[in-house]
Design an enzyme around this catalytic site. Structure first.
Site, PDB file in Angstrom:
ATOM      1  CB  SER A   1      -0.902  -0.009   1.242  1.00 14.65           C
ATOM      2  OG  SER A   1      -1.706   1.136   1.282  1.00 14.65           O
TER       3      SER A   1
ATOM      4  CE  LYS B   1      -4.657  -0.592   0.679  1.00  7.09           C
ATOM      5  NZ  LYS B   1      -5.476  -1.149   1.787  1.00  7.09           N
TER       6      LYS B   1
ATOM      7  CE  LYS C   1      -4.390   3.849   2.442  1.00 10.50           C
ATOM      8  NZ  LYS C   1      -5.473   3.141   3.157  1.00 10.50           N
TER       9      LYS C   1
ATOM     10  CG  ASP D   1      -8.067   2.114   0.891  1.00 12.24           C
ATOM     11  OD1 ASP D   1      -9.290   2.282   1.032  1.00 12.24           O
ATOM     12  OD2 ASP D   1      -7.308   1.818   1.832  1.00 12.24           O
TER      13      ASP D   1
ATOM     14  CD  GLU E   1      -9.370  -1.493   1.062  1.00  9.34           C
ATOM     15  OE1 GLU E   1      -9.344  -1.959   2.215  1.00  9.34           O
ATOM     16  OE2 GLU E   1      -8.336  -1.310   0.383  1.00  9.34           O
TER      17      GLU E   1
ATOM     18  CG  ASP F   1     -10.907  -1.811   5.208  1.00  9.26           C
ATOM     19  OD1 ASP F   1     -10.975  -2.499   6.239  1.00  9.26           O
ATOM     20  OD2 ASP F   1      -9.968  -1.014   5.006  1.00  9.26           O
TER      21      ASP F   1
ATOM     22  CE  LYS G   1      -7.183  -3.012   6.553  1.00  5.70           C
ATOM     23  NZ  LYS G   1      -7.336  -1.529   6.571  1.00  5.70           N
TER      24      LYS G   1
ATOM     25  N   GLY H   1      -3.506  -4.577   5.799  1.00  7.32           N
ATOM     26  CA  GLY H   1      -2.514  -4.223   6.814  1.00  7.32           C
ATOM     27  C   GLY H   1      -2.934  -3.007   7.617  1.00  7.32           C
TER      28      GLY H   1
END
Length: 371
Positions: free
Chosen positions: A138, A164, A166, A191, A216, A241, A265, A293
């Site tokens: 990420s 991944k 953001k 994400d 996500e 998530d 998670k 994570g």
């Protein structure tokens, strides 16, 4: 045969991340968390790690609320009850509503202790079969798109299987287009950390041209219904998530077609037992899962590795190597990645040894509870 707990030690740590981690919520560099150590009558020690942040930006839990719940509620429950198997812990804790990260911290240590008493790897205790796992990484929001492209290029050369990124309003479609132009075959996840609403449907439809693995948690952190409406409009798979905090949440999301992927998670769902239940349900309903994570240190990272050995984890997780996050990790050996692969350790329990000297170096407070 019971798991004879002799004492529990709660270590509070403060460790500095190598690089600031930026999301749509803000920036994090210094991470406070707990390592919980559960010792049995024979001197075996199991370890768990808390994943709550100092501020309640990811869930309502924080480092301080975790401490309160662990010290004042969860440990007293263990002191009053015999445990024969780690699966019983979540049931014992069921009288306490939510506080999943606090519960997971304690339960994870008991799972580790149980596996060590059985002299088997934690992965085997959970029912995992893989000897190695694929991992991605990420990447937080970078100062410029050029910085992002350089970072992606470096991570790909290190062998990571997917990236991944953001995103947030004003930092999304154009950035992803630029990344896709430079890396036409790269597996990309976006994400959003709940940064959008249903008013953004037309905007988010532009994602469909970018061939993403998934987006996500685009909508509300506690939403399942609106995500179903959005998924019906998008070709891009939605991954949930923050919305998935229990097996019941996962079941409802699958039944409503709110998502095609679930990010599992351990801390968010309350521990390994609940994570296994969700995994099994998703496997039976052909919903992909992967292990997310939470900027863990070595103990939490080791738990993620063990969970990812279960058959349904078909997508690369966020369990990158220790050196990506820390100058020094608290385990030996540190978690390492070679060509996007982590080899699952064969030693009993989590498979890594907690380095007492490094643990003490970052410890700011210690409390011990006797049984």
């Amino acid at each position: 045969m019971t798991i004879p707990i002799k004492q529990i030690t709660l270590h509070k740590l403060n460790m500095r991340l190598k690089n600031p981690f930026r999301t749509s919520f803000g920036t994090l560099q210094d991470k406070e968390f707990f390592i919980i150590e559960v010792m049995d009558d024979d001197g075996n020690r199991g370890f768990g790690e808390s994943v709550a942040f100092t501020s309640p930006w990811y869930t309502e839990e924080t480092v301080k609320t975790n401490q309160h719940m662990i010290e004042d509620f969860l440990i007293p429950i263990l002191q009053k009850n015999a445990i024969y198997h780690p699966d019983e812990v979540s049931e014992l804790f069921s009288s306490i509503r939510k506080n999943n990260m606090a519960k997971s911290t304690v339960e994870g240590a008991i799972w580790d202790l149980y596996a060590k008493r059985k002299n088997i790897p934690l992965a085997q205790a959970l029912g995992g079969t893989k000897s190695e796992i694929d991992v991605g990484i990420s990447i937080g929001i970078q100062p410029t798109t050029k910085d992002l492209l350089r970072t992606i290029d470096r991570r790909l050369k290190e062998g990571y299987k997917r990236i991944k990124l953001k995103i947030k309003p004003g930092h999304d479609i154009d950035v992803l287009r630029e990344v896709r132009a430079h890396f036409p075959n790269l597996p990309i996840m976006a994400d959003a950390n709940s940064a959008y609403t249903l008013e953004d449907v037309e905007h988010l439809k532009q994602l469909d041209e970018l061939d993403l693995m998934m987006i996500e948690q685009p909508l509300g952190h506690d939403d399942i219904v609106d995500h179903a409406k959005l998924q019906a409009e998008l070709k891009t798979p939605i991954c949930l998530d923050e919305s998935i905090n229990s097996f019941a949440d996962a079941r409802k999301a699958v039944q409503l077609s709110s998502c095609k992927v679930i990010n599992l998670k351990i801390g968010r769902v309350g521990g390994l037992t609940e994570a296994k239940l969700i995994h099994d349900y998703c496997l039976n309903h052909e919903v992909a899962v992967w292990c997310g994570g939470m900027l863990e240190a070595g103990v939490g990272r080791a738990h993620n590795i063990a969970l990812t050995t279960l058959a349904g984890f078909t997508l690369p997780g966020d369990t990158a190597g220790s050196s990506n996050y820390w100058e020094q990790d608290i385990i030996q050996p540190e978690v390492t990645v070679e060509n996007g692969i982590i080899k699952v350790p064969h030693a009993p329990g989590i498979g890594y040894e907690v380095d007492e000297a490094i643990l003490n170096k970052f410890t700011v407070d210690v409390k011990t509870f006797h049984f």
